[in-house]
Structures are given as C-alpha cells and as structure tokens.
Design an enzyme around this catalytic site. Sequence first.
Site, PDB file in Angstrom:
ATOM      1  N   ARG A 197       0.676  -1.123  -0.021  1.00 14.95           N
ATOM      2  CA  ARG A 197      -0.143  -0.065  -0.087  1.00 14.95           C
ATOM      3  C   ARG A 197       0.764   1.389   0.141  1.00 14.95           C
ATOM      4  NH1 ARG A 197      -2.854  -3.527  -0.881  1.00 14.95           N
ATOM      5  NH2 ARG A 197      -5.271  -3.958   0.083  1.00 14.95           N
TER       6      ARG A 197
ATOM      7  N   SER B  41     -10.770  -0.562   2.851  1.00 11.90           N
ATOM      8  CA  SER B  41     -10.016  -0.637   4.277  1.00 11.90           C
ATOM      9  C   SER B  41      -9.536   0.898   4.691  1.00 11.90           C
ATOM     10  CB  SER B  41      -8.683  -1.313   4.038  1.00 11.90           C
ATOM     11  OG  SER B  41      -9.218  -2.685   3.666  1.00 11.90           O
TER      12      SER B  41
ATOM     13  N   GLU C   3      -4.731   3.968   5.652  1.00 11.30           N
ATOM     14  CA  GLU C   3      -4.747   3.593   4.126  1.00 11.30           C
ATOM     15  C   GLU C   3      -5.006   4.776   3.239  1.00 11.30           C
ATOM     16  OE1 GLU C   3      -5.777  -0.252   2.090  1.00 11.30           O
ATOM     17  OE2 GLU C   3      -6.842   1.343   0.814  1.00 11.30           O
TER      18      GLU C   3
END
Length: 338
Positions: free
Chosen positions: A164, A238, A334
């Site tokens: 990520r 998320s 995130e």
Amino acid sequence: MNIKENISLKELNSFHLDVKTKLFVEVFSEDELREILSQEPFCALPKLILGGGSNILFTKDFDGLVIKNSIPGIKVTNENDREIYVEAGSGLLWNDLVRFCIKKNYGGIENLSLIPGTVGAAPIQNIGAYGQELKDVFYSLKGISLEDISTKVYSKNECEFGYRDSIFKRELKGRFYITSVIVKLNKNPEVNLNYSALKEEFQKLDLKEIRIRDVSEVVCKIRRSKLPNPEDLGNAGSFFKNPEITEEVYLKLGKEFYDLNSHKLTSGNYKISAAWLIDKCNWKGKSIGNVGVHAKQPLVLVNLNNASGIEILDLSRRIKKSVFEKFGIMLEEEVNLV
Ligand code: FAD
Ligand code: EPU
C-alpha cells in the site's frame, strides 16, 4: 475548458462527503492538462488530482483547484510469444482494464477485479487484493510534473512500491500527475490461488480447469459478500493498513491472544490483521452518530447518514486509541486525508 466554481464533491467521493471545492475542472487529455497547468491563475493554486475518489477522506472544503482525471484509452504497445504490454489512460476505470484483459485472456490482474477507482490511482498505493499486487505486473508509467509541467516516465524500480505504498505517496505526494500506466501481462496465464479464501472457494467448486475469468468471478463474489458497495453505503474500503510488527512483539502478543491473526513476512516480521485487532476491541457493527464500523468487515468505516469527514476522522481516532491501548499497536491510515 469548463472551469466550475464552488461545486460540491459529494458524488465524486465514495464516502459521499458533501465538501466543496473552490475550483473544479475535468481533463480528458494530456494537452488539456498542460493547458490548465500553464494558465494564470491556475498554475499558482493548490491542486488536488481526483480519480474515482474511492481512497480519499475529505475533512474540509478544498481551497484550490480539483482536477478530475478522465484521460481515456487502452492499447497494446508491445508483445512477444509469452507477454503482452497493455497501456491504459489514467482516467480509465481500473475494473474496465481488468475486464478488457480477462476477455482477451491476458493474465495477471484478475485477482484485482472489482477494485474501485481509476488506473492512474492504482500505482499510488500499489493496489492489492487476493494474492496479487499491481507491482507484480507493473511495467512503467508516464505523467506530468505539477511543478514544472515536464513529462517523466517512471520504471517499476523508480516507483519504490511497497505494501500500500509508493514514491507517489511519499516524496512525490501531490506533485506528479500520472497520465498512463503500462502493465506487462501473461498470454498463457497461470491462475494464482495462493490467497486462502480464494483457494477454499475453488476447492468447493471442484472445477476441472480454472481460467482467469473463473478467478475473477470468485474474487467478485467474495468481495460482494463482505465489502459494502459505496453506491449504497459511503465508504473507502479498508480505512487502515494491516500493521507490521517485529517477532518480539509477535511472540509477546501470541502468549496473550492464542487466536492472533497474522502471517510471517520474509523479513522475519509479522503482518497482523487490522480487522482482527479492531474486532477484538469490539468495534464491529458499532455506530457513533452518523458514522459506523461495518458489521462484516471492521476495517471499513461507513457514512451512515450524511456524515462529515470530521466525524469519520473522529471515529478512526477512537479506534486507533483503543487498538493502541489493548495491543500497543498504532494503526496507520490507508485512506488519503485531505
Ligand atoms: P482517488 O481516491 O481519487 O485518489 C487516491 C489518491 O491518489 C489521492 O491522493 C489522489 O490525489 C491520487 N491520485 C489519483 N489519481 C491520480 C493520478 N492520475 N496521478 C497522481 N495522483 C493521483 N484498494 C486496494 O488496494 N485493494 C482493495 O481491495 C480495495 N478495495 C476497495 C473496496 C472499496 C469498496 C473501496 C471504496 C475502495 C477499495 N480500495 C482498495 C481503495 C481504492 O479503490 C484504491 O486505492 C484505488 O486505487 C483508488 O482509486 P481512485 O481513482 O478512486 O483514487
Ligand atoms: N477478520 C476479523 N473480523 C472480521 C472480519 C475479518 O477478525 O469481522 C479477520 C479475519 O480473521 C480474516 C482477516 O481479518 O481472515 C482478513 O480479512 P480479509 O480477507 O477481508 O482481508 P483484510 O486483510 O482485512 C485486505 C486488504 C483489502 C483486500 C483484502 C483481500 C488491506 C488494508 N486490506 O483486507 O483491501 O481487498 O485484503 O486481499 O490490506 C483496501 O485496501 O481498501 C481493501 C479492501
């Protein structure tokens, strides 16, 4: 070019937050982008590049120019017996690229089916799901510097991809506009069923032959069963990353929590499931005012009823605090905060 003033971004972000931007423009080509970047007074304004808005949390109105990326296109740039290089315009929907490749039987991105957003945002956080990451098939990208309007090509190494993460989330954050991406795919695809949830589904199906289109179908089915559709319930997937901890911390936690959900990384560290951590703090299905924690996947924060970005931010901070107090682990967002 059609510059709009003081418009709402509610329909342009997947949390459906009703924030305003001072100025807004949608660009459909590199030439249009260059034109806007070189024009007074736009060149001096703060700018935000907006794809599908599915990984952004707006905490306030944006006092600058939002550039909505709609640069289209898809073409094969090179091929040999085994591999094919497909270039996509950064404004194309990521899932349209996936569907195009599955139809042609080009393998390598089928596990990334149904991830919302645009091709241009995919390298920003090196999108990943069900055992695949963009970096596994990434070849290069092209774009334009927002500072001096120069064109630059980035190779895979130069993008510094991680979990990520990429250089575009760090040093080049908000400074470089990706206009196209090239992926290198397999003309004789082999399916990747390393992700256990995926493997289990295929064991149940007991197919004689598994094609990439079967993988895509099963991934879509799993995703639909646990992730809320932003059309029905505002969310950004998320909210946090799965944290990485050292072996020492892992062993300490393992003594206390026999069902600790983790897997070992090649570095010797462990990746812990953030959903599990949040679940253990009893946040699943809870709501505070207009915001909540999704009942099927506690890593997903949801806008229940015309919430503000601040309400979502506040909920995320409460979750971080309780996870830290219980486990000594600080979750990291995130989602991109604006
Ligand atoms: P945006 O949200 O518009 O932008 C994200 C960031 O990238 C911003 O900082 C923006 O300024 C920047 N940016 C966008 N376009 C460009 C460009 N052309 N050039 C430079 N900078 C740019 N992600 C995963 O990795 N795996 C998943 O499985 C996954 N599942 C999701 C499920 C749901 C239901 C949702 C809502 C989100 C999910 N996501 C997932 C997150 C999201 O889909 C990805 O991060 C996606 O790549 C974001 O694309 P976007 O176009 O919406 O980006
Ligand atoms: N879990 C719980 N309680 C729950 C739900 C899940 O404890 O209520 C635990 C389960 O033990 C489960 C584990 O969480 O085994 C993992 O769940 P899941 O398979 O949904 O994966 P994840 O780690 O929560 C990551 C990505 C997703 C990606 C999936 C599939 C991150 C931050 N998230 O989620 O990406 O789709 O894996 O690969 O890495 C996103 O980035 O927005 C995103 C949705």
